[in-house]
Scaffold this active site. Structure first.
Site, short mmCIF file in Angstrom:
data_model
loop_
_atom_site.label_atom_id
_atom_site.label_comp_id
_atom_site.label_asym_id
_atom_site.label_seq_id
_atom_site.Cartn_x
_atom_site.Cartn_y
_atom_site.Cartn_z
CB SER A 1 -1.01 -0.51 1.37
OG SER A 1 -0.40 0.26 2.60
CE LYS A 2 -1.78 6.38 -2.64
NZ LYS A 2 -2.28 7.87 -3.15
NE ARG A 3 1.21 8.27 5.71
CZ ARG A 3 0.91 9.46 5.10
NH1 ARG A 3 1.16 9.92 4.13
NH2 ARG A 3 2.04 10.23 6.00
#
Length: 479
Positions: free
Chosen positions: A255-257
RNA sequence: GGCGCGUUCGUCUAGCGGUUAGGACACGGCCCUCUCAAGGCUGAAACACGGGUUCGAUUCCCGUACGCGCUACCA
């Protein structure tokens, strides 16, 4: 299975960027189909109007093309099974929902989102499994008619059997079975008239004659629902292959982040499509053996679903960087220069002289992981003058260094040709003349020419800098 | 919580009953070399645990643990 008739699809929803997991799914679909002489279909799943992003579909297509993945049928090129955008097929879904309704295999549900959310909260609070209580399934015909007449918004839900189980064979995972009693009466048609993924993907896969559904593992649990739908419609289901997930370093779903997940991010950073594709292809699949470098064509040749792994794979950027380094190094000078040019210019290097640009890019190539890395090394060829720190001044001031400088200027004036190899030979003669050798010979020259202790081959640097500059810089260091 | 799926070096993985458990990335050392980078060689590093089955389990079966996914009128 008839290899000639293999049809696969990649079905992204246009919510923004292309996820690297999506890239891999698209890639595997493509490799599988193309490797078997089959057909690839791109279908845009835009049934969630609230998440729709303008231009996302076009961006998806463009990014896929950058990676070398194209489709035989899709919204841009058309085909015999269009339209290939789900929002243009709503009548078809509605028709099929009606059919299920008429056959008693689905029912209208008048519960509102708010009611359902509240109910779910209550169940969770009471530590019960949050499932739909199926209250609308029990509605009498009269009650339904009355609510319809009153114009109450509603959804259409599928009637999942109360007992029994769905069994099927996944091409990657083998036999899977799911009990019906843990499956909710899934919403098929939303109150806004759009279908949910579950209805739309089944209806479309059938009508588009998809033979193999190759998608991420997150779909595995709902595959039972999908198979049930095929049964309800009386259709032969396609084969399913669920791919292991791509993971963050902490092993959660990528995921992003926790880093870049958009293919576009890697693209703008200068990763080569060949490297990204090669890397991602080997995440969850490998041909056996020790080889790791494959072109798209070779991947197509080698790929098989049988060799797709079951466990999730961590997206390791360091390995990606290694792949990029490999591909960068394999590039012919012209191509390398072309790719590095934007960053060279940005760093203040004049790229007008193509030959020189190529030579500089080549000279620095072994320092590059990404083409953008060239900006941190190109100072060698952009600086107007060399400045030395205290330690370097001491080195150039040493008697032996001075001796080397003197001699260098004498022979450099007449050195022909002014080419890397010949210049090195020339330096070797200086060694003979002065008796200074090794580090003491090269280091002062390198410092005088570049201001740095480390760097590419000195002969090559001297050549690229040009005789005048070199002589001038060395003369400047003579005390 | 329920259900599903998974588990070989830190990471990507090979292995499909008998192997000194192989390769790659990253890491250390050595070599090459004027230096750095690259390259070559090399080192350290793994079968989650417990039961079976078997002459023999990393490999087959069952548990346990752990991880992940799903559990939406999102895909």
């Amino acid at each position: 299975m008839n290899a000639e008739n293999i049809r696969v699809r990649f079905a992204p929803s246009p919510t923004g960027y292309l996820h690297v997991g999506g890239l891999r799914t698209a890639l595997y679909n493509s490799l599988f189909a193309r490797g078997h002489g089959g057909t690839t279909v791109l279908r845009i799943e835009d049934t969630d109007r609230s998440r729709y992003v303008e231009g996302a579909a076009e961006n998806l297509i463009e990014t896929l093309a950058w990676a070398g993945i194209t489709f035989d049928e899709g919204p841009e090129q058309g085909g015999d099974f269009g339209p290939y955008v789900q929002s243009e097929r709503t009548a078809l879904y509605r028709e099929h929902a009606e059919r299920l309704l008429a056959e008693g295999k689905a029912y209208r549900c008048f519960c509102t989102s708010e009611e359902l959310a509240a109910s779910r909260e209550r169940q969770v609070a009471e530590k019960k499994d949050p499932t739909y209580d199926r209250r609308c399934r029990m509605l009498s015909e009269e009650e339904v008619a009355a609510k319809m007449k009153a114009g109450m918004p509603h959804t259409v839900r599928m009637k999942v059997p109360l007992v029994g189980q769905m069994q099927f064979r996944d091409l990657v995972r083998g036999d899977i079975s799911v009990h019906y009693d843990v499956i909710d009466d899934q919403v098929l048609l939303k109150s806004d008239g759009y279908p949910t993924y579950h209805l739309a993907n089944v209806v479309d896969d059938h009508h588009m004659e998809i033979t193999h559904v190759i998608r991420g593992e997150e779909w595995l649990p709902s595959t039972a629902k999908h198979r049930l739908l095929y049964e309800m419609f009386g259709w032969d289901p396609p084969q399913f292959a669920h791919l292991p997930l791509l993971l963050n370093p902490d092993r959660s779903k990528l995921s992003k982040r926790q880093g870049d997940v958009a293919v576009e991010d890697y693209r703008t950073k200068g990763y080569l499509p060949e490297a990204l594709v090669n890397f991602v292809a080997l995440l969850g699949w490998n041909p056996g053996g020790d080889r790791e470098l494959f072109t798209l064509e070779e991947l197509q040749e080698e790929f098989s679903l049988e060799r797709v792994g079951k466990a999730g794979a961590v997206f390791d950027i360091e390995k990606l960087q290694w792949f990029n380094t490999q591909y960068l190094r394999a590039l012919p000078p012209e191509k390398l220069a072309e790719i590095c040019e934007p960053w060279m210019r940005e760093a203040g290097f004049d790229t007008i002289d193509r030959e020189r640009t190529q030579a500089v890019a080549t000279a620095l190539s072994s320092y590059l992981t990404l083409p953008s890395d060239i900006t941190t090394h190109i100072e060698l060829f952009t600086q107007d003058a060399v400045t030395l720190d205290e330690e370097s001044r001491e080195i150039t001031a040493a008697p032996e260094s001075q001796q080397v400088f003197q001699r260098f200027i004498e022979v450099a004036e007449t050195q022909e040709p002014w080419k890397g190899e010949e210049i090195k030979t020339m330096v070797k003669t200086i060694q003979k003349d002065t008796g200074v050798k090794g580090k003491k010979l090269f280091m002062p020259l390198r410092l005088a020419m570049t201001g740095q202790q480390h760097g590419p081959d000195l002969g090559m640097i001297a050549e690229l800098l040009g005789r005048e500059t070199v002589i001038e810089r060395i003369r400047r260091r003579i005390l």
